[in-house]
Write a protein that holds these residues in place. Structure first.
Motif, PDB file in Angstrom:
ATOM      1  N   ASP A 124     -39.121 -42.065  74.829  1.00 56.70           N
ATOM      2  CA  ASP A 124     -40.048 -42.877  75.601  1.00 56.70           C
ATOM      3  C   ASP A 124     -40.981 -43.575  74.615  1.00 56.70           C
ATOM      4  O   ASP A 124     -41.806 -42.929  73.976  1.00 56.70           O
ATOM      5  CB  ASP A 124     -40.850 -41.998  76.558  1.00 56.70           C
ATOM      6  N   PHE A 125     -40.839 -44.899  74.489  1.00 53.47           N
ATOM      7  CA  PHE A 125     -41.613 -45.616  73.477  1.00 53.47           C
ATOM      8  C   PHE A 125     -43.118 -45.537  73.734  1.00 53.47           C
ATOM      9  O   PHE A 125     -43.914 -45.697  72.812  1.00 53.47           O
ATOM     10  CB  PHE A 125     -41.162 -47.081  73.387  1.00 53.47           C
ATOM     11  N   THR A 126     -43.513 -45.284  74.974  1.00 52.88           N
ATOM     12  CA  THR A 126     -44.942 -45.214  75.277  1.00 52.88           C
ATOM     13  C   THR A 126     -45.578 -43.921  74.788  1.00 52.88           C
ATOM     14  O   THR A 126     -46.806 -43.777  74.827  1.00 52.88           O
ATOM     15  CB  THR A 126     -45.186 -45.337  76.791  1.00 52.88           C
ATOM     16  N   LYS A 127     -44.750 -42.989  74.289  1.00 52.78           N
ATOM     17  CA  LYS A 127     -45.279 -41.700  73.837  1.00 52.78           C
ATOM     18  C   LYS A 127     -45.072 -41.450  72.351  1.00 52.78           C
ATOM     19  O   LYS A 127     -45.308 -40.333  71.872  1.00 52.78           O
ATOM     20  CB  LYS A 127     -44.625 -40.576  74.648  1.00 52.78           C
ATOM     21  N   ASN A 128     -44.644 -42.492  71.613  1.00 53.01           N
ATOM     22  CA  ASN A 128     -44.356 -42.275  70.187  1.00 53.01           C
ATOM     23  C   ASN A 128     -45.499 -42.697  69.267  1.00 53.01           C
ATOM     24  O   ASN A 128     -45.380 -42.629  68.044  1.00 53.01           O
ATOM     25  CB  ASN A 128     -43.057 -42.975  69.773  1.00 53.01           C
ATOM     26  N   GLY A 129     -46.594 -43.184  69.851  1.00 54.14           N
ATOM     27  CA  GLY A 129     -47.763 -43.537  69.055  1.00 54.14           C
ATOM     28  C   GLY A 129     -47.752 -44.929  68.454  1.00 54.14           C
ATOM     29  O   GLY A 129     -48.743 -45.351  67.851  1.00 54.14           O
ATOM     30  N   GLU A 130     -46.654 -45.679  68.623  1.00 56.63           N
ATOM     31  CA  GLU A 130     -46.578 -47.041  68.093  1.00 56.63           C
ATOM     32  C   GLU A 130     -47.352 -47.992  69.004  1.00 56.63           C
ATOM     33  O   GLU A 130     -47.399 -47.807  70.228  1.00 56.63           O
ATOM     34  CB  GLU A 130     -45.121 -47.497  68.005  1.00 56.63           C
ATOM     35  N   THR A 131     -47.943 -49.014  68.405  1.00 55.06           N
ATOM     36  CA  THR A 131     -48.642 -50.029  69.195  1.00 55.06           C
ATOM     37  C   THR A 131     -48.143 -51.413  68.832  1.00 55.06           C
ATOM     38  O   THR A 131     -47.669 -51.639  67.699  1.00 55.06           O
ATOM     39  CB  THR A 131     -50.165 -49.962  68.983  1.00 55.06           C
ATOM     40  N   TYR A 132     -48.277 -52.352  69.781  1.00 55.28           N
ATOM     41  CA  TYR A 132     -47.664 -53.666  69.645  1.00 55.28           C
ATOM     42  C   TYR A 132     -48.644 -54.780  70.024  1.00 55.28           C
ATOM     43  O   TYR A 132     -49.507 -54.601  70.886  1.00 55.28           O
ATOM     44  CB  TYR A 132     -46.426 -53.757  70.548  1.00 55.28           C
ATOM     45  N   ASP A 133     -48.444 -55.938  69.390  1.00 56.07           N
ATOM     46  CA  ASP A 133     -49.196 -57.131  69.767  1.00 56.07           C
ATOM     47  C   ASP A 133     -48.666 -57.705  71.076  1.00 56.07           C
ATOM     48  O   ASP A 133     -49.428 -58.239  71.887  1.00 56.07           O
ATOM     49  CB  ASP A 133     -49.083 -58.195  68.667  1.00 56.07           C
ATOM     50  N   ILE A 134     -47.351 -57.605  71.272  1.00 58.27           N
ATOM     51  CA  ILE A 134     -46.705 -58.104  72.489  1.00 58.27           C
ATOM     52  C   ILE A 134     -45.684 -57.086  72.959  1.00 58.27           C
ATOM     53  O   ILE A 134     -44.875 -56.591  72.159  1.00 58.27           O
ATOM     54  CB  ILE A 134     -45.994 -59.455  72.245  1.00 58.27           C
ATOM     55  N   ILE A 135     -45.713 -56.766  74.235  1.00 58.17           N
ATOM     56  CA  ILE A 135     -44.623 -56.040  74.887  1.00 58.17           C
ATOM     57  C   ILE A 135     -44.060 -56.974  75.948  1.00 58.17           C
ATOM     58  O   ILE A 135     -44.790 -57.441  76.830  1.00 58.17           O
ATOM     59  CB  ILE A 135     -45.105 -54.730  75.534  1.00 58.17           C
ATOM     60  N   PHE A 136     -42.776 -57.270  75.853  1.00 58.44           N
ATOM     61  CA  PHE A 136     -42.122 -58.185  76.793  1.00 58.44           C
ATOM     62  C   PHE A 136     -41.105 -57.399  77.605  1.00 58.44           C
ATOM     63  O   PHE A 136     -40.067 -56.992  77.097  1.00 58.44           O
ATOM     64  CB  PHE A 136     -41.448 -59.318  76.024  1.00 58.44           C
ATOM     65  N   ASP A 137     -41.424 -57.161  78.876  1.00 52.67           N
ATOM     66  CA  ASP A 137     -40.500 -56.494  79.792  1.00 52.67           C
ATOM     67  C   ASP A 137     -39.631 -57.562  80.440  1.00 52.67           C
ATOM     68  O   ASP A 137     -40.085 -58.285  81.328  1.00 52.67           O
ATOM     69  CB  ASP A 137     -41.289 -55.713  80.849  1.00 52.67           C
ATOM     70  N   THR A 138     -38.388 -57.645  80.012  1.00 50.82           N
ATOM     71  CA  THR A 138     -37.492 -58.702  80.490  1.00 50.82           C
ATOM     72  C   THR A 138     -36.768 -58.332  81.777  1.00 50.82           C
ATOM     73  O   THR A 138     -36.076 -59.172  82.360  1.00 50.82           O
ATOM     74  CB  THR A 138     -36.436 -59.038  79.423  1.00 50.82           C
ATOM     75  N   VAL A 139     -36.902 -57.071  82.217  1.00 52.71           N
ATOM     76  CA  VAL A 139     -36.125 -56.614  83.366  1.00 52.71           C
ATOM     77  C   VAL A 139     -36.983 -56.069  84.506  1.00 52.71           C
ATOM     78  O   VAL A 139     -36.457 -55.640  85.531  1.00 52.71           O
ATOM     79  CB  VAL A 139     -35.095 -55.539  82.943  1.00 52.71           C
TER      80      VAL A 139
END
Length: 322
Positions: free
Chosen positions: A204-219
């Motif tokens: 689950d990418f939301t629990k790995n501690g990484e952060t992003y400038d953009i998250i693009f949910d294409t689906v």
């Protein structure tokens, strides 16, 4: 001419082949003989009238348009009076947008609309998937997300019609790209240039501690609230949505810590197709085609799209009209 259309809303079985009047180009319009078109998740939503707000655009009780399909490639059959950019025999690709109508042997489009010469290094089938998948991803990343070199971007749904282009476009803009997909699509997404591929069945990418400038949910399968902690300060969550009530709820959400939620519908524009054509001919982006179906198997194509497991685009090939 032959066209795939639906007289009522419902399951794929409502799709049928019909003989309809061949369009005649008006002044400033171009008539295109369609060689290839597509079946998209958006087409399926219109056919089902889901969410209900779809009916406000396409017919409250029954479809007003009937002929689905928002993108195509083909050959100019006739140029209307005053047309200077195209002539009979030109090979083109384009998008009809909310007007639909591309799942047919012929389609009319304004000369100044989303219509351009087909990329030199693409087949009709490959080019047919660009006006929706690539142009939508370009609109969200560049125009809404204001993507910048050096940023870190996550593409959710990276193996789909939008996601495959979004990964490549994000790399073109000089960003570090993490991409989320299922196990079977990991190698495909790696081949598109993703710096890191996250298998959602394992992590689950939301629990790995990484952060992003953009998250693009294409689906449309995650949410701003779920991803908020994975956004950097002033980060942007992009999502494609259909339906006014859904959009209203999204824009009503408060901005948290400078983090933004942006959704909506992407336009189809000539200038975007010309931009994408340059990238395609330079070898920077390519199409991913999962399956091809003939026009008379449009219902089968819709059934496959609705499995939710397609890779890239599902193309509809159109037999040459007499």
């Amino acid at each position: 001419m032959k066209a795939g259309l639906h007289k009522t809303y419902g399951l794929p079985e409502v799709m049928e082949m019909r003989e309809v009047a061949k369009p005649v180009p008006k002044d400033g319009e171009v008539l295109v003989k369609v060689h290839a078109t597509t079946a998209t998740s958006g087409d399926c939503k219109v056919r089902r009238a889901e969410p209900f707000a779809v009916r406000f655009f396409f017919g409250l009780r029954k479809p007003k348009i009937g002929i689905l399909g928002s993108e195509f490639s083909g050959e100019v059959e006739e140029a209307g009076k005053g047309v200077t950019l195209f002539k009979k025999g030109d090979l083109v690709f384009g998008g009809t947008g909310i007007g639909l109508g591309a799942n047919a042997e012929f389609v009319n489009l304004k000369e100044g609309g989303a219509l351009a010469g087909i990329p030199d290094n693409m087949s009709f089938e490959e080019a047919a998937s660009v006006p929706f998948g690539a142009a939508t991803s370009l609109f969200f990343l560049r125009d809404k997300g204001h993507i910048q070199r050096g940023q870190k971007v996550l593409i959710y749904g990276a193996s789909g019609a939008l996601g495959t282009y979004a990964v490549q476009l994000a790399k073109h803009f000089g960003t570090e790209v993490d991409a989320v997909c299922s196990t079977k699509n990991v190698e495909l997404v790696k081949s598109l240039g993703a710096d890191r591929v996250i298998d959602y069945t394992q992590e689950d990418f939301t629990k790995n501690g990484e952060t992003y400038d953009i998250i693009f949910d294409t689906v449309g399968k995650t949410s701003f609230s779920k991803c908020k902690n994975s956004l950097k300060e002033n980060g942007v969550f992009l999502t494609t949505v259909a339906g006014l009530p859904q959009f209203a709820r999204m824009t009503a959400n408060p901005i948290s810590g400078g983090k933004k939620l942006i959704g909506g519908m992407a336009p189809m524009r000539k200038e975007d197709l010309l931009f994408l054509k340059e990238l395609i001919e330079a070898g920077e982006i390519r199409s991913v085609i999962d399956r091809s179906y003939p026009l008379d198997q449009l219902a089968a194509a819709h059934r496959y799209v609705e499995t939710g497991h397609k890779r890239g685009s599902v193309v509809i090939t159109v037999a040459p009209a007499g």
